[in-house]
Design an enzyme around this catalytic site. Structure first.
Site, short mmCIF file in Angstrom:
data_model
loop_
_atom_site.label_atom_id
_atom_site.label_comp_id
_atom_site.label_asym_id
_atom_site.label_seq_id
_atom_site.Cartn_x
_atom_site.Cartn_y
_atom_site.Cartn_z
N TYR A 137 -6.46 -11.46 15.71
CA TYR A 137 -6.34 -12.64 14.84
C TYR A 137 -6.16 -13.92 15.64
O TYR A 137 -6.49 -15.01 15.17
CB TYR A 137 -5.12 -12.50 13.91
CG TYR A 137 -5.35 -11.73 12.64
CD1 TYR A 137 -5.77 -10.41 12.66
CD2 TYR A 137 -5.11 -12.32 11.40
CE1 TYR A 137 -5.95 -9.70 11.48
CE2 TYR A 137 -5.28 -11.63 10.23
CZ TYR A 137 -5.71 -10.32 10.27
OH TYR A 137 -5.88 -9.63 9.10
N LYS A 188 -5.73 2.49 18.65
CA LYS A 188 -6.86 3.32 19.02
C LYS A 188 -6.95 3.34 20.55
O LYS A 188 -7.82 2.74 21.17
CB LYS A 188 -8.16 2.83 18.36
CG LYS A 188 -8.33 3.53 17.00
CD LYS A 188 -9.64 3.30 16.32
CE LYS A 188 -10.82 3.97 16.98
NZ LYS A 188 -10.98 5.41 16.67
N ASP A 221 -7.72 5.53 12.77
CA ASP A 221 -8.63 6.16 11.80
C ASP A 221 -7.98 7.41 11.21
O ASP A 221 -8.05 7.66 10.00
CB ASP A 221 -10.00 6.46 12.43
CG ASP A 221 -9.91 7.23 13.74
OD1 ASP A 221 -8.80 7.34 14.32
OD2 ASP A 221 -10.96 7.74 14.20
N ASP A 245 -3.08 -4.86 8.75
CA ASP A 245 -3.67 -5.50 7.57
C ASP A 245 -4.39 -4.45 6.72
O ASP A 245 -4.19 -4.33 5.52
CB ASP A 245 -4.65 -6.59 8.04
CG ASP A 245 -5.27 -7.34 6.87
OD1 ASP A 245 -4.54 -7.67 5.92
OD2 ASP A 245 -6.48 -7.60 6.91
N ASP A 249 -2.94 -2.42 3.01
CA ASP A 249 -3.68 -2.51 1.74
C ASP A 249 -3.99 -1.11 1.23
O ASP A 249 -3.89 -0.82 0.03
CB ASP A 249 -5.02 -3.24 1.93
CG ASP A 249 -4.93 -4.70 1.51
OD1 ASP A 249 -3.85 -5.29 1.65
OD2 ASP A 249 -5.95 -5.25 1.05
#
Ligand code: IPM
Ligand code: MG
Length: 354
Positions: A137, A188, A221, A245, A249
């Site tokens: 970001y 990851k 993942d 983020d 959600d």
């Protein structure tokens, strides 16, 4: 004296924040001073920028900031660095609120509203600790350039330093001591160097200062898959800005509605916290008075607990929200018909009893 700055923002932001304000006024917390300011698109319309220096300075001088939501189609054509979302990132950066707490809790009364089967979500209580002022970001270099062959190239940089990783991990470990003592760190590391460093530093901090914490590591993942398959396995999930983020959600939908989830963004001790619902400005329903105000109200409860020195008031407010849900109060996103204000009324009624 403590101070709370309200930044209602755009879309449903002002509607839901209005209910938090009513509730706060009814609670009459001694010594708490309220003020409000323009932020996001609402600020662009008046000042041409989503975050003025004045609003930023007022935020930095408050004990807590309660934000509504920012963004909407009206500002889609505004230059990228002047969009409402850029204002939000600017405010997070200026306040240096690096640890974003996003509790995904499934209230019993809402287990049937979940996208997952009841037995998978009953009792769900995950706390995401999302790094909020670093990673892709904020990483440099970033941009869109035209290559010599005429092709265009868009690029961003994912980057984390030792101290950026350790300070947010420390917050997660400290919070874990008040919960189950378990932290699952998510990255990851199989494909990203920043993930390798993340894993090493989180583990080193645990070994050095938090030997009592049970730490596990998971690829992002796999975590997404596990959050749908068996979400009850998680307590605290510690992760970076972008994965946090996405995964928050995802988990939000297991709790019944995005309209239920609050958040707190915290920096160094003694500095102001930034509180916001995790939902967006929902332009499709803005102005209709039907948005669920619970995420804003629960964010207010987090502000009372973490920044305004009123943990008892926070617990009382959370109990009132739960009691209102138990009594059957439902906005449209929860399958009911209450307006935003009626949901506020239902919570206010319970507040008298809690
Ligand atoms: C969130 C939002 C923001 C983010 C947007 C509005 C910039 O999605 O708080 O989750 O991506 O952090
Ligand atoms: Mg988001």
């Amino acid at each position: 004296m403590t101070s709370l700055l309200l930044l209602p923002g755009d879309g449903i932001g002002p509607e839901v924040t209005a209910q938090s304000r009513r509730i706060l006024e009814a609670m009459a917390i001694p010594g708490l001073v309220l003020s409000d300011g323009l932020f996001g698109g609402a600020s662009i319309d008046v000042h041409g920028v989503p975050l003025t220096d004045e609003t930023r300075d007022r935020a930095l001088a408050s004990d807590a900031v309660l934000m509504g939501a920012v963004g909407g189609p009206q500002w889609a054509e505004v230059a990228y660095d002047k969009r409402p979302e850029a204002g939000l990132l600017g405010l997070r950066g200026a306040m240096n609120v690096y640890a974003n707490l996003r509790p995904a809790r499934c209230f019993d009364a809402l287990a049937d509203a979940s996208s997952l089967k009841r037995h998978l979500v009953e009792g769900l209580d995950i706390l995401f600790v999302r790094e909020l002022v670093g990673g892709v970001y904020f990483g440099q270099p970033r941009g869109i350039e035209t290559l010599p062959n005429g092709e265009r190239r868009g690029f961003n940089t994912q980057s984390y330093t030792t101290s950026e990783i350790r300070r947010v991990a420390k917050t997660a470990f400290e919070l874990a001591r008040g919960r189950s003592g378990r932290v699952c760190s998510v990255e990851k590391a199989n494909v990203m160097e920043s993930g390798v460093l993340w894993r090493e530093e989180v583990r080193a901090l645990r070994d050095e200062a938090f030997p009592d914490i049970v730490l596990s590591h998971m690829y992002a993942d796999n975590c997404a898959m596990q959050l749908v398959k068996a979400p009850l396995q998680f307590d605290i999930i510690l992760t970076d800005n972008l994965f946090g983020d996405l995964l928050s959600d995802l988990a939000a939908m297991s709790t019944g509605s995005l309209g239920m989830l609050p958040s707190a963004a915290l920096g160094e001790a003694g500095k102001p916290g930034l509180y916001e619902p995790i939902h967006g400005s929902a332009p499709d329903i803005a102005g209709q008075g039907v948005a669920n105000p619970c995420a804003s109200i629960l964010s207010l409860a987090m502000a009372l607990r973490h920044s305004l020195g009123a943990p008892d008031a926070a617990a009382r407010l959370e109990a009132a929200v739960e009691a209102a849900l138990d009594s059957g109060a439902r906005t449209r996103d929860l399958g009911g018909a209450l307006s935003t204000r009626e949901m506020g009324d239902a919570i206010l009624r319970q507040l008298d009893r809690c």
